[in-house]
Enzyme design. Structure first.
Site, PDB file in Angstrom:
ATOM      1  N   GLY A  46       0.846  -1.187   0.000  1.00 26.48           N
ATOM      2  CA  GLY A  46       0.000   0.000   0.000  1.00 26.48           C
ATOM      3  C   GLY A  46       0.876   1.228   0.000  1.00 26.48           C
ATOM      4  O   GLY A  46       2.071   1.149   0.329  1.00 26.48           O
ATOM      5  N   GLN A  51       3.037  10.206   1.569  1.00 20.94           N
ATOM      6  CA  GLN A  51       4.348   9.554   1.709  1.00 20.94           C
ATOM      7  C   GLN A  51       5.291   9.917   0.568  1.00 20.94           C
ATOM      8  O   GLN A  51       6.504   9.740   0.683  1.00 20.94           O
ATOM      9  CB  GLN A  51       4.190   8.019   1.751  1.00 20.94           C
ATOM     10  CG  GLN A  51       3.472   7.514   2.988  1.00 20.94           C
ATOM     11  CD  GLN A  51       3.333   6.003   2.959  1.00 20.94           C
ATOM     12  OE1 GLN A  51       2.396   5.466   2.386  1.00 20.94           O
ATOM     13  NE2 GLN A  51       4.274   5.300   3.578  1.00 20.94           N
ATOM     14  N   CYS A  94       5.651   0.074   7.727  1.00 23.82           N
ATOM     15  CA  CYS A  94       5.312   1.243   6.911  1.00 23.82           C
ATOM     16  C   CYS A  94       6.556   1.631   6.132  1.00 23.82           C
ATOM     17  O   CYS A  94       7.658   1.656   6.683  1.00 23.82           O
ATOM     18  CB  CYS A  94       4.873   2.406   7.809  1.00 23.82           C
ATOM     19  SG  CYS A  94       4.404   3.884   6.892  1.00 23.82           S
ATOM     20  N   LEU A  95       6.372   1.948   4.845  1.00 23.49           N
ATOM     21  CA  LEU A  95       7.513   2.332   4.018  1.00 23.49           C
ATOM     22  C   LEU A  95       8.149   3.634   4.509  1.00 23.49           C
ATOM     23  O   LEU A  95       9.300   3.912   4.186  1.00 23.49           O
ATOM     24  CB  LEU A  95       7.091   2.463   2.549  1.00 23.49           C
ATOM     25  CG  LEU A  95       6.613   1.148   1.900  1.00 23.49           C
ATOM     26  CD1 LEU A  95       6.131   1.407   0.478  1.00 23.49           C
ATOM     27  CD2 LEU A  95       7.713   0.096   1.915  1.00 23.49           C
ATOM     28  N   HIS A 136      -4.732   1.629   7.269  1.00 23.20           N
ATOM     29  CA  HIS A 136      -3.390   2.187   7.432  1.00 23.20           C
ATOM     30  C   HIS A 136      -3.172   3.338   6.437  1.00 23.20           C
ATOM     31  O   HIS A 136      -2.645   4.394   6.794  1.00 23.20           O
ATOM     32  CB  HIS A 136      -2.376   1.053   7.221  1.00 23.20           C
ATOM     33  CG  HIS A 136      -0.933   1.452   7.205  1.00 23.20           C
ATOM     34  ND1 HIS A 136      -0.022   1.039   8.161  1.00 23.20           N
ATOM     35  CD2 HIS A 136      -0.220   2.211   6.326  1.00 23.20           C
ATOM     36  CE1 HIS A 136       1.176   1.537   7.873  1.00 23.20           C
ATOM     37  NE2 HIS A 136       1.085   2.259   6.755  1.00 23.20           N
ATOM     38  N   GLU A 137      -3.621   3.137   5.177  1.00 17.78           N
ATOM     39  CA  GLU A 137      -3.435   4.174   4.148  1.00 17.78           C
ATOM     40  C   GLU A 137      -4.326   5.385   4.414  1.00 17.78           C
ATOM     41  O   GLU A 137      -3.888   6.537   4.252  1.00 17.78           O
ATOM     42  CB  GLU A 137      -3.716   3.614   2.750  1.00 17.78           C
ATOM     43  CG  GLU A 137      -2.880   2.408   2.334  1.00 17.78           C
ATOM     44  CD  GLU A 137      -1.412   2.533   2.626  1.00 17.78           C
ATOM     45  OE1 GLU A 137      -0.894   3.659   2.713  1.00 17.78           O
ATOM     46  OE2 GLU A 137      -0.754   1.489   2.798  1.00 17.78           O
ATOM     47  N   HIS A 140      -2.861   7.655   6.903  1.00 20.08           N
ATOM     48  CA  HIS A 140      -1.820   8.551   6.374  1.00 20.08           C
ATOM     49  C   HIS A 140      -2.430   9.869   5.889  1.00 20.08           C
ATOM     50  O   HIS A 140      -1.819  10.929   6.016  1.00 20.08           O
ATOM     51  CB  HIS A 140      -1.087   7.902   5.193  1.00 20.08           C
ATOM     52  CG  HIS A 140       0.061   7.006   5.571  1.00 20.08           C
ATOM     53  ND1 HIS A 140       1.187   7.459   6.234  1.00 20.08           N
ATOM     54  CD2 HIS A 140       0.274   5.690   5.355  1.00 20.08           C
ATOM     55  CE1 HIS A 140       2.037   6.462   6.402  1.00 20.08           C
ATOM     56  NE2 HIS A 140       1.498   5.363   5.877  1.00 20.08           N
TER      57      HIS A 140
HETATM   58  O1  GNR Z   1       3.928  -2.373   2.743  1.00 24.00           O
HETATM   59  C1  GNR Z   1       3.255  -2.230   3.769  1.00 24.00           C
HETATM   60  N1  GNR Z   1       2.959  -3.311   4.516  1.00 24.00           N
HETATM   61  C2  GNR Z   1       2.054  -3.291   5.563  1.00 24.00           C
HETATM   62  C3  GNR Z   1       2.024  -4.385   6.417  1.00 24.00           C
HETATM   63  C4  GNR Z   1       1.133  -4.438   7.469  1.00 24.00           C
HETATM   64  C5  GNR Z   1       0.262  -3.390   7.663  1.00 24.00           C
HETATM   65  C6  GNR Z   1       0.290  -2.287   6.837  1.00 24.00           C
HETATM   66  C7  GNR Z   1       1.170  -2.239   5.782  1.00 24.00           C
HETATM   67  S1  GNR Z   1       1.187  -0.868   4.724  1.00 24.00           S
HETATM   68  C8  GNR Z   1       2.850  -0.879   4.185  1.00 24.00           C
HETATM   69  C9  GNR Z   1       3.072   0.163   3.102  1.00 24.00           C
HETATM   70  C10 GNR Z   1       2.857   1.540   3.668  1.00 24.00           C
HETATM   71  O2  GNR Z   1       3.608   2.095   4.397  1.00 24.00           O
HETATM   72  N2  GNR Z   1       1.743   2.143   3.331  1.00 24.00           N
HETATM   73  O3  GNR Z   1       1.458   3.358   3.812  1.00 24.00           O
HETATM   74 NI    NI Z   2       2.458   3.467   5.740  1.00 23.87          NI
END
Ligand code: GNR
Ligand code: NI
Length: 171
Positions: A46, A51, A94-95, A136-137, A140
């Site tokens: 995601g 980001q 999270c990236l 999660h997205e 953000h």
């Molecule tokens: O790549 C991602 N893996 C992930 C694993 C568990 C819960 C959420 C995520 S999202 C993350 C990519 C990211 O930072 N998206 O904002």
């Molecule tokens: Ni993230």
């Protein structure tokens, strides 16, 4: 297509509120494509526009397995319209917080309304990993990171670790 630089926490730009998209046009489609390319290159599932330094309510997700065809989805103005009362725990990453993980509790399933690449309203239902990633997205877009949903102790541990890695030039 283009690879976009990722913002790494701690960074004030990750704490800002993103603005709704007026219309999903060619510019937004290009942003979605660039975000997907950036996400795949980083092995993510995601990515949210803030980001990559775009304060717009745009996210991309692909939770398909390696052994199945890819399933890239671009969502503009995503909104949770229903959330299960049941909760699940997921070890999130999270990236923007590379190599940092923590258990986060969220609704087990959600329905999300959004505008697709053709500017048409759609709904997507997700459970398990997809539900977690969608939430999660969307977080953000509100300037919320997964570390904001864990204890103050864990949050400070992770953020201080990243701050230190940045300082010594390892991020
Ligand atoms: O790549 C991602 N893996 C992930 C694993 C568990 C819960 C959420 C995520 S999202 C993350 C990519 C990211 O930072 N998206 O904002
Ligand atoms: Ni993230």
């Amino acid at each position: 297509m283009a690879l976009l630089p990722l913002i790494i926490a701690p960074d004030p730009r990750l704490k800002k509120l993103s603005m709704p998209v007026g219309k999903v046009d060619a510019r937004i489609n290009r942003l979605m494509d660039d975000m997907l390319e950036t996400m795949y290159a980083a092995n993510g599932i995601g990515l949210a526009a803030p980001q990559v330094d775009e304060l717009l309510r745009v996210i991309v997700v692909d939770v398909s397995d390696k052994n199945e065809p890819p399933n890239p989805i671009g969502l503009a103005n995503p909104e949770v319209v229903w959330a299960d009362e049941e909760r699940i725990l997921y070890n999130e990453g999270c990236l923007s917080l590379p190599e940092q993980y923590a258990d986060v509790v969220r609704p087990k399933a959600v329905r999300v309304r959004y505008l697709d690449r053709d500017n048409r309203p759609q709904e997507i239902a997700g459970t398990g990993l997809l539900a977690t990633v969608l939430q999660h997205e969307i977080d953000h877009l509100e300037g919320t990171l997964f570390v904001d949903r864990v204890s103050l102790l864990k949050r400070n541990m992770i953020l201080r670790r990243l701050q230190k890695l940045k300082k010594v030039g390892e991020l």
